[in-house]
Design a protein around this motif. Sequence first.
Motif, mmCIF file in Angstrom:
data_model
loop_
_atom_site.group_PDB
_atom_site.id
_atom_site.type_symbol
_atom_site.label_atom_id
_atom_site.label_comp_id
_atom_site.label_asym_id
_atom_site.label_seq_id
_atom_site.Cartn_x
_atom_site.Cartn_y
_atom_site.Cartn_z
ATOM 1 N N THR A 161 -5.719 -2.487 7.375
ATOM 2 C CA THR A 161 -4.939 -1.981 6.240
ATOM 3 C C THR A 161 -4.402 -0.595 6.588
ATOM 4 N N GLU B 261 0.842 -1.204 0.000
ATOM 5 C CA GLU B 261 0.000 0.000 0.000
ATOM 6 C C GLU B 261 0.877 1.255 0.000
ATOM 7 N N ALA C 92 -4.541 1.888 4.615
ATOM 8 C CA ALA C 92 -5.536 2.849 4.109
ATOM 9 C C ALA C 92 -6.637 3.081 5.126
ATOM 10 N N GLU D 30 0.673 4.161 -1.570
ATOM 11 C CA GLU D 30 -0.038 5.444 -1.480
ATOM 12 C C GLU D 30 -0.553 5.679 -0.059
ATOM 13 N N ALA D 31 -1.070 4.635 0.581
ATOM 14 C CA ALA D 31 -1.561 4.775 1.954
ATOM 15 C C ALA D 31 -0.413 5.066 2.910
#
Length: 895
Positions: A486, A454, A488, A456-457
Motif C-alpha cells: 500500500t 489512498e 501508506a 492521503e498516503a
Amino acid sequence: MEFRVLGTVAVAAEDGAFLALGPAKRRTLLAMLLLQPNTAVPVERLTEALWDEEPPLHSRTVLQGHISRLRALLAEHGAEAYGIELATQGPAYVLRLPETLIDAHRFEELVTLARGQRRPGDAVLMLREALALWQGPALTGTVTSPPLQAASHTLEELRLASVEALAEAYGELGEHGRAAAVLRTEAVAHPLREPISAALMLALSRSGRQSDALEWFHRTRRLLADELGVDPGPALSEAYAEILRTGTPVIPPSEPAAAEPEPAASIPELLPRRPRGFTGRQAELTALGLAAAGQYGAVAVVTGGAGVGKTALAVHWAHERQGDFPDGRLFADLCGYSDTPARQVTVVLREFLLALGVPVQRIPETEAGMGALYRSMTADRRMLIVLDNARDSEQVRPLLPGGDHCVTLVTSRDRLGGLVASDAARPVRLDELPAADCTALLAAVLGEDRVAAEPEAAARLAALCDGLPLALRVTAARLAARPQWTLAALAGELADEQRRLGLLRVEDTGVAAALRLTVQQLPEQARRMFRALGLHTGSELDRYTAAALAGCTPDQAAAALDRLAAAHLVVESGPHGHDPRTRPDSYTLHDLVRLYARALAPEADPDGLARLLDHYLHTGLVATATAEPGSQPCFVPPPGARRPAAVREFEDRQAALAWYEAERATLRGAIAAAVAAGMHDRAWRLVLLQWPLILWRVRDGWVPLLEQALESAELEQELDAQSRTRALLGWVLHEEGRYDEALAQLEKAPDLARQAGDITSEAIARINLALILAQYGEADRAGDLLGHALTLAGRSRDRSTEMLAHQHLARHFLTAGAYHLALEHSQRGLELGPSPEAIPRRVLLRTSYGEALAGLGRTEEARRQLTDAAREADDHGYEEGATAARANLAALPPA
C-alpha cells in the motif's frame, strides 16, 4: 585595510577577511562617512540617512552606539597603523584615512587618468581595471534612504559613463566586436538609456552586423514609444542614419573569407525520445517559451537542483515546439554532473558538424576552427540547440550557435550567472512539483485507481519526497514492482529518516547518487560547508550559524552558502516571515538534501556540534540583553565554551523576540542534540536563554523543555540553574492552571538559589513565589517574601531586581489598602530607574504611584502622575502600560 562601497559596503582586513560590520544601519553610517572622507559629516545628515522616516526618540543614542562599535571594530583590526581614525568633531563625525583605501576613490582616479591617455590601448587597460573594482550595485546592504539613493545613482552614472568610454576606446583600436560585447550587457540592463543603445548600434554595424544594429534600433524605438511615449532622440537617430549611409558593412580582418563554399547542410534531429509520464509544469513551460522568444539568438537556462526534472522539461518542450525549428534540433549531454568526465567542446562540436552534414574530411582540427564553421553553418537557420547538464558557463559558450533565429536551451544544476551576464541568457528556475502534480506523476506510473484509493498516503509520499520528480519516480517504481504494497506502508517506511535515502534508490538511480554528483563538483570550501550543514539541528540557518558549523568567519560562510545556493543545494529564502529584522540572510535545506548532508557529517569537523551550541548560547545572550535590557545574564558560558568569530546583533526588542520565535524549532533540536551528546552544561543553558520568549508566550507548551532543562541542571549539579529553572517552570505551570505542580516547583526555588549563593536568583525566586501565593490569598506570606526579595536585591546592588521588588510591593500594598506604603515603594522604585531600558517598570511604578495618591485623596496629583505614565508608555510603544494608566485615569472623579 580596504573599504568598499562599489557593491556591498564592506571593510577588508589585511588578510583579506571581511570585518563583521553588523546591522544595515551601521553599514549605512560607515557608507556616509566613506562618501565624504576626511570631512565632518553632521549628525543631522547621518540621522537622515539612517532613518528614512521620522527617527525614533533615542536616535542620537542609537547613532552613538553604532559609532562606538565601529571605532572598536576598526581599532581591533589595527586601523591606526593605516592612518585611519573615526573622530568626533563638534556635532559631527569624521573618518580620517588615506583616500586610496576606498575603492570608489581608486575608481574615479583611474577613470580620470584614462581620459588623459593619448593611446587608446592604455585607456582600455585603465578603464578595465577601474570597472573591475565593481562587485555589484553600489552601497548594497545599506538603509534605503534619500542620501544613499542619491549617492548610489551618482556612482552608477559614473560607471555607465566609464563603460561607454571603454567601448569608445575599443572602437579606436578597431575592436568593434569587443565594444559591442561591453555595451550589450548594459544596453540590456538599461534599455531606455539612448546613448548606450546608439553606441551599441554603431559597434554592431562596424563589426559587420548591420542587421543586428538595425534590429536594435527598432527594438529601442518600440520600447521608447511603449514605455515613455516618445520618439528616439538625437543620439539614436544619428546612429541609425549613419548605419544606413554606410551601406555594405565593413568585415573585420579577423574574419577571413572562406576558401571554398560551405558544405550543403542537412536537417539534424538529435533529440532523445520524449519523456514518458511527464506531468504538470505548465507555468514553467510557459516561462520557457517566453525565454526562448527573445531576439538575437535567444538563450534560455533551465536551472534547479538534482532530481527536479530539468532534462525532462527541456526535452518535453523541445518535442512540443518541433514546428518552430524547421532547420533541425541538436542535443548534447555535457555530463557536467556525472560519473563520466565532462564532454570536451571539440567532441560536441564534431558531433554537431557531422549532424549538420559536414564531411569528416572538412571538419577543422582546432576548436577555434570547428567553432567558426559551426557558427557559420547555423547563421541563417532556425534551429534549437539543447545543451543538457552543463557544469558552468565556460562549458556552454563555445557551443552557442551563430544564428539570430536559433534558440539555445541549457539545463544545469548551477545558476550559470556568467552566461546570464555575458550572453543575456534568461533563467527559468525549476522548483519542486506542487502536491497535485506529484499525485498525477504517481498516478501516471501506478494507475489512477491505485492512487485514488489512498489520497492521503499519496500526499504524504509527495511531502516525504520533497516534491522531487526523481524521488517520486523511484517511489513509484518500488510500488509498481510490489503491487501488494500500500502507499501508506511505503510512506511509513520513508518517514524513518535513517532509511529514507536508502529507500529512494532503485538499481543505479536514486536521490543520494544525484546529490553526490552535485557535491563532488563543488569547490573545496563549499563541499566542506555542505558536510558541516549535516550537523545543523534545523531546516533554516543564516551565515552566522553556518560560520559556527564550519569553523570560519560569517563572510566566508556567506560565500560558501552562495555557492551552495547556486548549485541548488540550499535555497536562499531571504528574511524569515517577511520581516527583515528576523534574519539578515536566510537559507533553507530541503529534507532530502539535509539527510544527505547528515550522512556526510561524520566526515565533518568533530567539534562542529559544540561550536553550533556555543554559537546559540552567545547569540541568545545578545538577544536576551536586547529584549530585556538591564537584566542580568541568566548564566555565564560553561567552561571550554568558545566565542564565535562574530555574533549577530539585534536592533531592538522586537527583532530579538522575532529571532527567538524563528529559531524556536532549531533550538529545540539543538537541545536534543546536546542531551544526546552528553553536553548537559549546554542543554539547560539553551533552554533558559529563551526566557524572554517563554514569558511572552507563556502558554505555548514549554513544560517538557523546562523539565529537560531541570534534568540536565540536576545531572550537572548546578544549583543556581535548578533554582532558575524551577522558578520559570513554576510560573509556566501556574499559567497553565496546574497550581499544585506550580507551587511544588516554586517552593523549592528560593532555597536552591540560597545554597548556590546567588542572591539575585534567590530574590527573583521569592518574587515569583510571592505572586502565586498572593493569588491563593496568602497575602501576609507574600508580603514577607517580597520584603526579603527587596533586601536581597539591595545587597546584590541589582537595580533591575530592586525595581521589580518595589513594583510588586507597591502593588501588594495597594491591594491591602495601605496607600502610604504603596506610595513609598513607588517613589523608591522610580528613583532607581532613570535609564531608558527601565521604561516598562517605570510606567508601572508611576501608575502605582498615581493609584496610591488617588487612594490618599490627592486626586490632582494622581491625575498628573497617571497622565505622565500614559504619555511615557505611548512614547515607548508600551501599549499594556498605557492601557493600565488610562484605565486608572478614567476611574478618577472629574476635575
